[in-house]
Design a protein around this motif. Structure first.
Motif, mmCIF file in Angstrom:
data_model
loop_
_atom_site.group_PDB
_atom_site.id
_atom_site.type_symbol
_atom_site.label_atom_id
_atom_site.label_comp_id
_atom_site.label_asym_id
_atom_site.label_seq_id
_atom_site.Cartn_x
_atom_site.Cartn_y
_atom_site.Cartn_z
ATOM 1 N N TRP A 115 0.828 -1.204 0.000
ATOM 2 C CA TRP A 115 0.000 0.000 0.000
ATOM 3 C C TRP A 115 0.867 1.260 0.000
ATOM 4 O O TRP A 115 0.762 2.105 -0.870
ATOM 5 C CB TRP A 115 -0.916 -0.010 1.230
ATOM 6 C CG TRP A 115 -1.968 1.064 1.205
ATOM 7 C CD1 TRP A 115 -1.782 2.403 1.045
ATOM 8 C CD2 TRP A 115 -3.375 0.878 1.331
ATOM 9 N NE1 TRP A 115 -2.983 3.071 1.068
ATOM 10 C CE2 TRP A 115 -3.976 2.162 1.258
ATOM 11 C CE3 TRP A 115 -4.182 -0.230 1.531
ATOM 12 C CZ2 TRP A 115 -5.358 2.346 1.364
ATOM 13 C CZ3 TRP A 115 -5.562 -0.042 1.642
ATOM 14 C CH2 TRP A 115 -6.130 1.229 1.550
ATOM 15 N N LEU A 153 -2.804 2.257 -3.707
ATOM 16 C CA LEU A 153 -4.181 2.638 -4.016
ATOM 17 C C LEU A 153 -4.260 3.369 -5.352
ATOM 18 O O LEU A 153 -5.174 3.124 -6.151
ATOM 19 C CB LEU A 153 -4.746 3.514 -2.896
ATOM 20 C CG LEU A 153 -6.223 3.897 -3.015
ATOM 21 C CD1 LEU A 153 -7.109 2.659 -3.047
ATOM 22 C CD2 LEU A 153 -6.634 4.811 -1.879
ATOM 23 N N ALA A 168 -10.211 1.251 -0.538
ATOM 24 C CA ALA A 168 -9.642 0.239 -1.433
ATOM 25 C C ALA A 168 -10.738 -0.653 -2.020
ATOM 26 O O ALA A 168 -10.697 -1.021 -3.197
ATOM 27 C CB ALA A 168 -8.621 -0.616 -0.676
#
Length: 510
Positions: A58, A66, A98
């Motif tokens: 991430w 993202l 997400a």
């Protein structure tokens, strides 16, 4: 599910994690693994190489996970790629973000090869289905029962094994090993223990050597270790800490102290497992909602087409009174608009995920507002509402042109008017005032004033107050559609007059 031809793309800015994840994939049978150290590099790679599954961290510099996910989902050639997001720490709001962006699965660090295998299978199996019900994976036998953490006790002295195992056997699953090699095999299996209670002095492979092996292994590297030893040398304790030990317990063991240390440590393990389960549930619920919505959209089209066909047949048949003609034309128009709104669901998803591209045209607002009000008068005639339109500083020969999308404007205004009419008391007034200015403004007023406790949540998704069967999507989608057209929608309350006022602004068409 993983075959020799499956191509994986591992994206992580940490070289160690790229190697760890690649090693786990190799253990699962993967033979083709590409790597990238940020989202930008990964997206460039996707343009030139065939990839079947993406595993992305991430938090990364240059382009985070993202942003990469959103770019993948917005590219027609890549949109269906299974995308697994890997994260060490994320809030529920981020996980929701997400999910809205179309993530296939979410995996919390640390994880085992078995965890990874399960989520790859789920991600590769997930496909939208229009006519068959959503498939939910059957829970394993272990998950149906109350989960109990697993302790691995390693000691070459049988009496020590029996003593320590006896302290915990009523609360945890206990595994035992009398040497380092057996312990290493258990820790690197598909179902490793949650905590390792490890003696230091053992023949063949001592505790330090075992810990060193574990720290270099992908799935065993994060198993917490508590050394249980008669060694009191500070240098030995320092070496153990360097190898990742979280605690030292001196022999002879104090049962109460050891029990507290293990309980505290396993509480953290349980919290991590609970968080992963919660995120899995959030993801599954969102998929169920998406698939139910897809089924509903599909099933709504057929009866709407029938209604539209009947209205047109009656209009073509003639012999109708003027009022009947008016009502049938209104029915025909509303049916066409509803079909458009159903098809627009894909645009709503793009807006939510930041992938919508507005292609503005001139939208004449006054006739649109009047048509909607005429339809609302028929729909809510039992409530005897007065629904009025006021156009300030304009006339029929001077059109009020907004820059936007006609279907989005229809849906936006229809949602607001429907919400106002449903909330308004019988025999009350709903007033729409159109004001051409630097920004075209539409002010909609109705009684009663929104309750104080609900005002802060008025535009939230799924938030509803006092309406039986309310979905909480009307005002949420209206604000979304206004902002997608470079406009705004604000709530104003006049408590003295007991009024709810919505102020919509849209850019003018120059």
């Amino acid at each position: 599910m993983i075959t020799a031809d499956t191509v994986f793309l591992v994206v992580d800015d940490a070289d160690t994690m790229r190697r760890v994840n690649s090693s786990q994939l190799e253990r699962l049978g993967a033979r083709h693994i590409l790597t990238a150290d940020n989202g930008k590099e990964a997206f460039a790679l996707l343009r030139t190489r065939k990839v079947n599954v993406i595993l992305s961290d991430w938090n990364m510099p240059v382009m985070d996970g993202l942003t990469l996910l959103r770019k993948v989902r917005s590219d027609p050639k890549l949109a269906m790629l299974p995308f697994i997001m890997i994260t060490a720490e994320s809030s529920r709001a981020q996980i929701t973000e997400a999910i809205a962006a179309g993530v296939s699965n979410i995996l919390i660090k640390p994880f085992t090869a078995n965890d990874l295998s399960q989520r790859i299978t789920r991600a590769m199996n997930h496909r939208p289905r229009l006519h068959s019900p959503p498939v939910i994976a059957e829970p394993t036998q272990e998950s149906k029962e109350e989960y109990r953490p697993t302790l691995l006790v390693v000691d070459d002295v049988p009496d020590n094994l029996a003593l320590i195992a006896g302290l915990f056997q009523d609360e945890y699953r206990i595994l035992a090993a009398r040497d380092g090699r057996r312990a290493l095999a258990l820790c690197t299996s598909e179902t490793p223990p949650d905590l390792l209670l490890l003696d230091v002095m053992m023949p063949n492979m001592d505790g330090f050597e075992l810990a060193q092996h574990l720290r270099s292994h992908p799935s065993a590297s994060r198993i917490p270790i508590i050394f249980i030893t008669a060694m009191s040398d500070p240098a030995a304790q320092l070496r153990g800490l360097e190898l990742g030990a979280v605690d030292f317990v001196s022999k002879p063991v104090d049962p109460k102290s050891l029990h507290l240390r293990v309980s505290n440590l396993l509480r953290l393990v349980e919290q991590r497992n609970a968080l992963q389960q919660e995120y899995d549930t959030m993801l599954e619920l969102e998929r169920l909602r998406e698939e139910a919505s897809s089924i509903s959209r599909h099933d709504l089209k057929a009866p709407l087409c029938n209604i539209l066909g009947l209205a047109r047949s009656l209009l073509e048949g003639g012999n109708l009174l003027p009022r009947q003609m008016q009502m049938l034309h209104s029915l025909e128009t509303d049916s066409q608009n509803l079909l458009g709104m159903i098809d627009m669901a894909g645009d709503i998803y793009k807006i939510e995920t930041g992938n919508f591209e507005l292609k503005p045209v001139a939208v004449e607002l006054l006739p649109l507002v009047r048509r909607l009000c005429e339809s609302a008068r028929l729909t809510y005639q039992a409530k005897k509402l007065t629904i009025e339109v006021v156009a300030e500083h304009t006339n029929e020969s001077t059109p009020v042109l907004a820059s936007g999308d006609e279907l989005l404007c229809f849906s936006l205004l229809n949602n607001l008017l429907k919400n106002a009419c449903e909330a308004a008391p019988e025999k009350s007034r709903v007033r729409l005032t159109l004001i051409p200015a630097e920004h075209i403004e539409l002010v909609m007023e109705n009684q009663p004033a929104v309750p104080v406790a609900f005002r802060s949540r008025f535009f939230e998704k799924y938030a509803s107050d006092g309406k039986s069967g309310g979905t909480g999507l009307g005002t949420y989608s209206a604000k979304l559609l206004a902002e997608a057209q470079q406009g705004s929608l604000e709530l104003e309350i006049d408590d003295e007059a007991n009024l709810t006022r919505l102020r919509l602004q849209l850019p003018p068409r120059n």
